[in-house]
Scaffold this motif. Sequence first.
Motif, PDB file in Angstrom:
ATOM      1  N   LEU A  54       0.821  -1.217   0.000  1.00 23.95           N
ATOM      2  CA  LEU A  54       0.000   0.000   0.000  1.00 23.95           C
ATOM      3  C   LEU A  54       0.852   1.262   0.000  1.00 23.95           C
ATOM      4  O   LEU A  54       1.966   1.270   0.524  1.00 23.95           O
ATOM      5  CB  LEU A  54      -0.906   0.027   1.237  1.00 23.95           C
ATOM      6  N   LEU A  55       0.289   2.315  -0.545  1.00 25.08           N
ATOM      7  CA  LEU A  55       0.884   3.650  -0.455  1.00 25.08           C
ATOM      8  C   LEU A  55       0.461   4.240   0.890  1.00 25.08           C
ATOM      9  O   LEU A  55      -0.498   3.759   1.508  1.00 25.08           O
ATOM     10  CB  LEU A  55       0.369   4.527  -1.599  1.00 25.08           C
ATOM     11  N   PRO A  56       1.132   5.304   1.365  1.00 22.94           N
ATOM     12  CA  PRO A  56       0.787   5.879   2.666  1.00 22.94           C
ATOM     13  C   PRO A  56      -0.700   6.217   2.847  1.00 22.94           C
ATOM     14  O   PRO A  56      -1.230   6.058   3.935  1.00 22.94           O
ATOM     15  CB  PRO A  56       1.657   7.129   2.745  1.00 22.94           C
ATOM     16  N   GLY A  57      -1.402   6.621   1.810  1.00 24.57           N
ATOM     17  CA  GLY A  57      -2.817   6.977   1.951  1.00 24.57           C
ATOM     18  C   GLY A  57      -3.775   5.798   1.945  1.00 24.57           C
ATOM     19  O   GLY A  57      -4.973   5.959   2.090  1.00 24.57           O
ATOM     20  N   ALA A  92       5.069   4.796  12.283  1.00 26.18           N
ATOM     21  CA  ALA A  92       5.999   3.651  12.256  1.00 26.18           C
ATOM     22  C   ALA A  92       5.236   2.335  12.153  1.00 26.18           C
ATOM     23  O   ALA A  92       5.603   1.447  11.389  1.00 26.18           O
ATOM     24  CB  ALA A  92       6.880   3.659  13.501  1.00 26.18           C
ATOM     25  N   ILE A  93       4.153   2.216  12.911  1.00 24.96           N
ATOM     26  CA  ILE A  93       3.336   0.989  12.866  1.00 24.96           C
ATOM     27  C   ILE A  93       2.615   0.906  11.521  1.00 24.96           C
ATOM     28  O   ILE A  93       2.594  -0.147  10.884  1.00 24.96           O
ATOM     29  CB  ILE A  93       2.324   0.954  14.036  1.00 24.96           C
ATOM     30  N   ALA A  94       2.056   2.028  11.077  1.00 26.11           N
ATOM     31  CA  ALA A  94       1.344   2.055   9.792  1.00 26.11           C
ATOM     32  C   ALA A  94       2.262   1.616   8.654  1.00 26.11           C
ATOM     33  O   ALA A  94       1.843   0.872   7.759  1.00 26.11           O
ATOM     34  CB  ALA A  94       0.783   3.446   9.528  1.00 26.11           C
ATOM     35  N   ALA A  95       3.523   2.047   8.685  1.00 22.53           N
ATOM     36  CA  ALA A  95       4.483   1.685   7.631  1.00 22.53           C
ATOM     37  C   ALA A  95       4.705   0.173   7.594  1.00 22.53           C
ATOM     38  O   ALA A  95       4.803  -0.426   6.524  1.00 22.53           O
ATOM     39  CB  ALA A  95       5.806   2.411   7.846  1.00 22.53           C
ATOM     40  N   PRO A 113      -8.338   1.324   4.875  1.00 23.89           N
ATOM     41  CA  PRO A 113      -8.251   2.181   6.057  1.00 23.89           C
ATOM     42  C   PRO A 113      -6.880   2.024   6.715  1.00 23.89           C
ATOM     43  O   PRO A 113      -6.282   0.950   6.662  1.00 23.89           O
ATOM     44  CB  PRO A 113      -9.364   1.664   6.964  1.00 23.89           C
ATOM     45  N   GLN A 114      -6.398   3.088   7.311  1.00 23.97           N
ATOM     46  CA  GLN A 114      -5.112   3.032   7.997  1.00 23.97           C
ATOM     47  C   GLN A 114      -5.288   2.250   9.296  1.00 23.97           C
ATOM     48  O   GLN A 114      -6.197   2.524  10.069  1.00 23.97           O
ATOM     49  CB  GLN A 114      -4.602   4.452   8.291  1.00 23.97           C
ATOM     50  N   ALA A 115      -4.419   1.280   9.510  1.00 25.50           N
ATOM     51  CA  ALA A 115      -4.538   0.407  10.679  1.00 25.50           C
ATOM     52  C   ALA A 115      -4.057   1.083  11.965  1.00 25.50           C
ATOM     53  O   ALA A 115      -4.386   0.648  13.051  1.00 25.50           O
ATOM     54  CB  ALA A 115      -3.748  -0.873  10.441  1.00 25.50           C
TER      55      ALA A 115
END
Length: 83
Positions: free
Chosen positions: A26-29, A68-71, A61-63
């Motif tokens: 995934l991309l950041p968004g 850092a965790i999202a990445a 959706p962002q978890a």
Amino acid sequence: GQRVKRYWSEPSIATKGMRCTLKVTLLPGGDVREAIVVKSSGNTVFDRSAESAVYKAAPFPQASNDPAIAAKLREFTFVFKPK
């Protein structure tokens, strides 16, 4: 998992025992950067339907709100198999 399954049109050629494993990045968004078949079902139509479902389900959706965790959660594998 349920989100992607809602967008998956299971092909009529799908038979019990078929499995397709995708690696999704995934991309950041939350949009899909790529969905790569890492283990084919042996059927191109089945594999393509799985790839298509991942793209249709975006943006994810962002978890986590923690960058850092999202990445770390931006790459995952997803297994498709007939009902």
